[in-house]
Design a protein around this motif. Structure first.
Motif, PDB file in Angstrom:
ATOM      1  N   ARG A   1       0.837  -1.206   0.000  1.00  0.00           N
ATOM      2  CA  ARG A   1       0.000   0.000   0.000  1.00  0.00           C
ATOM      3  C   ARG A   1       0.870   1.254   0.000  1.00  0.00           C
ATOM      4  NH1 ARG A   1      -3.592  -3.004   2.873  1.00  0.00           N
ATOM      5  NH2 ARG A   1      -2.819  -2.479   4.922  1.00  0.00           N
ATOM      6  N   ALA A   2       1.938   1.230   0.781  1.00  0.00           N
ATOM      7  CA  ALA A   2       2.817   2.405   0.870  1.00  0.00           C
ATOM      8  C   ALA A   2       3.501   2.677  -0.469  1.00  0.00           C
ATOM      9  CB  ALA A   2       3.862   2.201   1.968  1.00  0.00           C
ATOM     10  N   ILE A   3       4.038   1.620  -1.106  1.00  0.00           N
ATOM     11  CA  ILE A   3       4.737   1.839  -2.381  1.00  0.00           C
ATOM     12  C   ILE A   3       3.755   2.221  -3.477  1.00  0.00           C
ATOM     13  CG2 ILE A   3       4.796  -0.526  -3.265  1.00  0.00           C
ATOM     14  CD1 ILE A   3       7.715   0.061  -4.121  1.00  0.00           C
ATOM     15  N   THR A   4       2.519   1.677  -3.433  1.00  0.00           N
ATOM     16  CA  THR A   4       1.486   2.046  -4.407  1.00  0.00           C
ATOM     17  C   THR A   4       1.203   3.543  -4.300  1.00  0.00           C
ATOM     18  OG1 THR A   4       0.443  -0.132  -4.456  1.00  0.00           O
ATOM     19  CG2 THR A   4      -0.958   1.737  -5.039  1.00  0.00           C
ATOM     20  N   GLY A   5       0.991   4.027  -3.077  1.00  0.00           N
ATOM     21  CA  GLY A   5       0.718   5.451  -2.874  1.00  0.00           C
ATOM     22  C   GLY A   5       1.889   6.316  -3.278  1.00  0.00           C
ATOM     23  N   SER A   6       3.083   5.873  -2.941  1.00  0.00           N
ATOM     24  CA  SER A   6       4.282   6.625  -3.291  1.00  0.00           C
ATOM     25  C   SER A   6       4.450   6.688  -4.809  1.00  0.00           C
ATOM     26  CB  SER A   6       5.504   5.963  -2.642  1.00  0.00           C
ATOM     27  OG  SER A   6       6.656   6.709  -2.877  1.00  0.00           O
ATOM     28  N   PHE A   7       4.212   5.571  -5.498  1.00  0.00           N
ATOM     29  CA  PHE A   7       4.316   5.538  -6.959  1.00  0.00           C
ATOM     30  C   PHE A   7       3.291   6.493  -7.564  1.00  0.00           C
ATOM     31  CE2 PHE A   7       3.615   3.989 -11.239  1.00  0.00           C
ATOM     32  CZ  PHE A   7       4.889   3.667 -11.671  1.00  0.00           C
ATOM     33  N   ALA A   8       2.039   6.394  -7.103  1.00  0.00           N
ATOM     34  CA  ALA A   8       0.965   7.246  -7.629  1.00  0.00           C
ATOM     35  C   ALA A   8       1.281   8.728  -7.413  1.00  0.00           C
ATOM     36  CB  ALA A   8      -0.365   6.872  -6.992  1.00  0.00           C
ATOM     37  N   ASN A   9       1.885   9.058  -6.275  1.00  0.00           N
ATOM     38  CA  ASN A   9       2.219  10.458  -5.976  1.00  0.00           C
ATOM     39  C   ASN A   9       3.336  10.994  -6.867  1.00  0.00           C
ATOM     40  OD1 ASN A   9       0.290  10.645  -3.991  1.00  0.00           O
ATOM     41  ND2 ASN A   9       1.694  10.090  -2.350  1.00  0.00           N
TER      42      ASN A   9
END
Length: 185
Positions: A54-62
């Motif tokens: 979840r953290a890397i998904t959000g970081s990638f999207a940002n």
């Protein structure tokens, strides 16, 4: 006769208005059902993701619009459908973008993640890197310097482009194909 025509026109206008209202209500209901299904699906997929995913998904999207180019060069073929030069009525689809660089140049990961696949396709190597629910795909590689399961960092070399000097680069969010140009700087 004129009054009869006017009454008929008024009845038709009223019927059209009622039909449009019914259609709008049905469209709103369908949109609400689809939104609820999408929320349930997103919630379900979030439940299956680890907190690290979840953290890397959000970081990638940002980082949309700020990811580095995977190969030094220029984009020679864009995402989506295009006409084939010299052939009328022939349209092809590009699931990513093609970047032209010098043959043998380093191909780098656009974001930190884990190598989820290394395989051969059409005589060329392909590397897939998972960034949570996002996946970057690097095709037409001449050599590969990473292995499946390996963690990679942003800008880390994952291989070299093949003899043609053209890297096929794709981005996906789960199974949806994304336009990489909207994500690269």
């Amino acid at each position: 006769q004129e009054k009869a025509r006017a009454d008929q026109a008024a009845r038709e206008a009223e019927a059209t208005r009622v039909a449009a209202e019914r259609k709008a209500a049905a469209d709103r209901e369908r949109a609400a059902r689809e939104a609820a299904a999408a929320r349930a699906s997103a919630s379900e997929s979030n439940d299956m993701l680890s907190s690290a995913d979840r953290a890397i998904t959000g970081s990638f999207a940002n980082n949309r619009g700020r990811l580095p180019m995977p190969l030094s060069g220029r984009i020679v073929s864009h995402f989506g459908q295009y006409n084939v030069a010299g052939m009328s009525n022939i349209r092809l689809n590009n699931d990513g973008i093609n970047i032209k660089g010098a043959p043998g140049s380093a191909v780098r990961s656009v974001f930190m993640g884990e190598v989820s696949g290394v395989f051969m396709a059409g005589g060329m190597s392909v590397v897939m890197v998972r960034h949570g629910i996002y996946i970057s795909v690097y095709a037409n590689l001449g050599s590969v310097s990473v292995g499946k399961g390996q963690k990679v960092g942003t800008g880390q070399t994952i291989g070299t482009v093949g003899r043609s000097g053209i890297l096929q680069f794709q981005l996906r969010k789960e199974t949806a194909k994304l336009n990489p140009e909207q994500w690269l700087r």
